[in-house]
Structures are given as structure tokens and as C-alpha cells.
Design an enzyme around this catalytic site. Sequence first.
Site, PDB file in Angstrom:
ATOM      1  N   CYS A 114       0.816  -1.224   0.000  1.00  0.00           N
ATOM      2  CA  CYS A 114       0.000   0.000   0.000  1.00  0.00           C
ATOM      3  C   CYS A 114       0.848   1.273   0.000  1.00  0.00           C
ATOM      4  O   CYS A 114       0.439   2.298  -0.534  1.00  0.00           O
ATOM      5  CB  CYS A 114      -0.927   0.023   1.212  1.00  0.00           C
ATOM      6  N   HIS A 275      -3.660   7.097   1.026  1.00  0.00           N
ATOM      7  CA  HIS A 275      -3.868   5.804   0.372  1.00  0.00           C
ATOM      8  C   HIS A 275      -5.310   5.383   0.621  1.00  0.00           C
ATOM      9  O   HIS A 275      -5.804   5.456   1.750  1.00  0.00           O
ATOM     10  CB  HIS A 275      -2.895   4.778   0.949  1.00  0.00           C
ATOM     11  N   ASN A 305      -9.854  -0.378  -3.025  1.00  0.00           N
ATOM     12  CA  ASN A 305      -8.459  -0.196  -2.609  1.00  0.00           C
ATOM     13  C   ASN A 305      -7.565  -0.765  -3.715  1.00  0.00           C
ATOM     14  O   ASN A 305      -7.537  -1.971  -3.935  1.00  0.00           O
ATOM     15  CB  ASN A 305      -8.263  -0.944  -1.280  1.00  0.00           C
TER      16      ASN A 305
END
Length: 348
Positions: A114, A275, A305
Site C-alpha cells: 500500500c 492511500h 483499494n
Amino acid sequence: MPRSIIAGIGMYVPDNVITNNDLTRHMDTSDEWIQERTGIKERRFAHRTKETTTTMGVEAAKIAIERAGITAQDIDFIVFATLSPDYYFPGCGVLVQRAMQMNEIGALDVRNQCSGFVYALSVADQFIRSGMYKNILVIGSEKHSFGLDLTTRGRNVSVIFGDGAGAVVLQPTEDEGRGILSTHLHSDGSEAEILAMYNPGTHANHWKEGLADFDEAEMANMFMSHQMIDNAQLYPNMDGQAVFKKAVVKFPEVIMEALTKNGYQPADIKVLIPHQANLRIAQFVQQKLKLKDEQVYNNIQKYGNTTAASVPIALCEAWQDGKIQNGDIVCLAAFGSGFTWASALIKW
Ligand code: UT7
């Protein structure tokens, strides 16, 4: 010493929209549960054979390169961040070099999940500052849809993730008032297995949870096996609550670190690009730093995501929407598997 500026930015998402209701055809979940816990309404899934992590990265890169006013042959270094590479090895960087017919330049893959894009940006920034390169292509891209357990067994992980890519071209500037002001990188591997894909890997049973069906001798000889497939051990594992708890501490910390280093306050941020892990995490961070709605850019609702791609996709959209103008303070921040977390403060 020159600073780096983002001279061009681009993004690519597949056409194929998968709504929460679409997922209910494969697993026991609901639009209500997904929206309430994550904010996600839909995500994109890549074409199974025509699109890969690399091809999506290339599409984003083409736009970034064009917007920078250069050609692919002007790029002198590639940094590619992904956790879903086309091959176990080699990395996607060389596949971009081939696909875009670039010169025989260096190509580096970053495996920081991430926070991969912010790490990749930081690496590129150091090469620009040192004067080693003049046009660096930084890509974050993911094709998660290929590697998710899209059954009820994997629902806690698979409803979150989506596919896509973002890319930037970094160039040096002598303009004192602009560019990447600083980057901040951190890790804590003490809970590395909390969010991890163990197999295939060389751990040889060092991490035992989920491998209980094997004795040690058997496991030590195994890289991949039929049992791993039968027992769903080739999918990502995540303790969502543990990740959530850590994320809401580390995000504000690393954002404040970047602001403090440069003498700024949260109120000075024009746009925070967190993020896109979970809308609830972003809202928590916003509350903690007392940021206004217009100071935080979220698009997880549309894309889910997208891990290493989420920051450059959100940055690209925010810029395309006119939310970022020259001179604005933009903060990028990420947290995820590893754990690793990172931030970058940019004067656009
Ligand atoms: O970018 C990568 C980093 N990852 C993250 O940042 C993830 C951070 N964590 C999260 O986003 C959240 O923890 C999740 C969205 C993953 C999960 O939300 P949660 O509120 O922590 O749910 P939970 O895991 O505690 O599960 C609550 C319940 C469970 O049922 P019981 O045991 O209470 O009966 C789960 O089995 O929800 C169930 N559940 C689901 N139900 C419907 C788990 N996944 C689903 C699902 N649909 N997809």
C-alpha cells in the site's frame, strides 16, 4: 541541489465496473455491509487476459509522459510499485521498458504494497536530487482481481480490492519554491504476517499459522502444492481490525512528520491524498488532523483499494478536477502491509 517536480501524471482504470451487488453473486456479502464498513460502492476488474499489471501501468505512463511533454525514449529510469506483478520474477519495470520501447535504462521494482508508490516516489526523488537522472517514470499498478478469493471464505479481503494504475514523471527543477519538499519512510516488521500472502514463498514453515495441515519436513520442501490450493493458502491473509487500529495511528503521525519538517500545519494542506485503504480510515485521519472535507481527496467509493495504484490514481483525479494548482501544498500518505508507512509533502 535540484528538487523533483511532478512534470506529468496519468491514470488508467479498466472499463469493467464491479458493483457490490455483483459480488453478492459469488459470496455472502451485501452492498450495505461493504458501504458501511469501507465506503466502497464499486471497483474495476481488469480484463482477464487482455489487461495485466504492466499493461495498465503502461497506459497510465503514456498519459504521464505525454503530459510531461517528452517521449518514452526520454525516460532514463523506471520505478514500478506493485504487489501483483505479471511474473513472480522478473519485475514489471523491465516489462514496461520492453512495451514502451525505451532505451536500455535502469528498471527497479518496489514491493511495499500500500505504501509502494510513496516509497517509489521517494526513491526517484533521491535520484533526481543527486543529479543522476532527469526523467524518471514512477508507476503504481495492481491487478488484484486475479488473486482474490472471490468466495464467502475470502470476503473480508476480496470486497476491498480493485484494479488500476497511476503514473508520474519526475523531473528536476531549480525553482526553490516548488517540488517534492520531503519524503518520510517507515517500517515495523514485528507484525508482518498480519497482512500478507505467505505462498508461494521461501518461508519453509517459519510462519506456521494456516499451514497446520503439514508437518515441518513436508512443508520445508514445498514451494507450491495441491494442498495449498485446496486449503486456500495462495490468497492474501488480513486481520482487518488490527490493520485498521495501526493505520489510524500511523497515518496522522507520518503526515505530521512531513508538515513539521517543513514548518507547516494541517491547515496549510490544500489536498491530502491518503492511500485509499478504507473510507473510514481516511475519515478518522481527517478528524484527528481537523481537516475540512475539501482538504481530503477520496475516490475509494469508485475504485476500491488499489494498493500501490491508489495514491497516484487519486492524485491524478484531484489534479484533473482542478483541485490542485501551482503553489498548493499537497500531502501524500500511505500505510499498509509490512507494516510500512510513508508520506511525501509537495509544493505543486
Ligand atoms: O490497504 C491495505 C490495508 N488494509 C486495510 O487498511 C484494511 C483495514 N481494515 C478494514 O478496512 C476493516 O477491518 C474491514 C473492512 C476489512 C473489515 O471491517 P470490520 O468492521 O473490521 O469487520 P470484521 O472483520 O470485524 O468483521 C465483522 C463481521 C464478521 O462477522 P461476525 O464474526 O461478527 O459474525 C465477519 O465475518 O463481518 C463479517 N464479514 C463480512 N460480512 C459481510 C467480514 N467480511 C464481510 C463481508 N460481507 N465482505
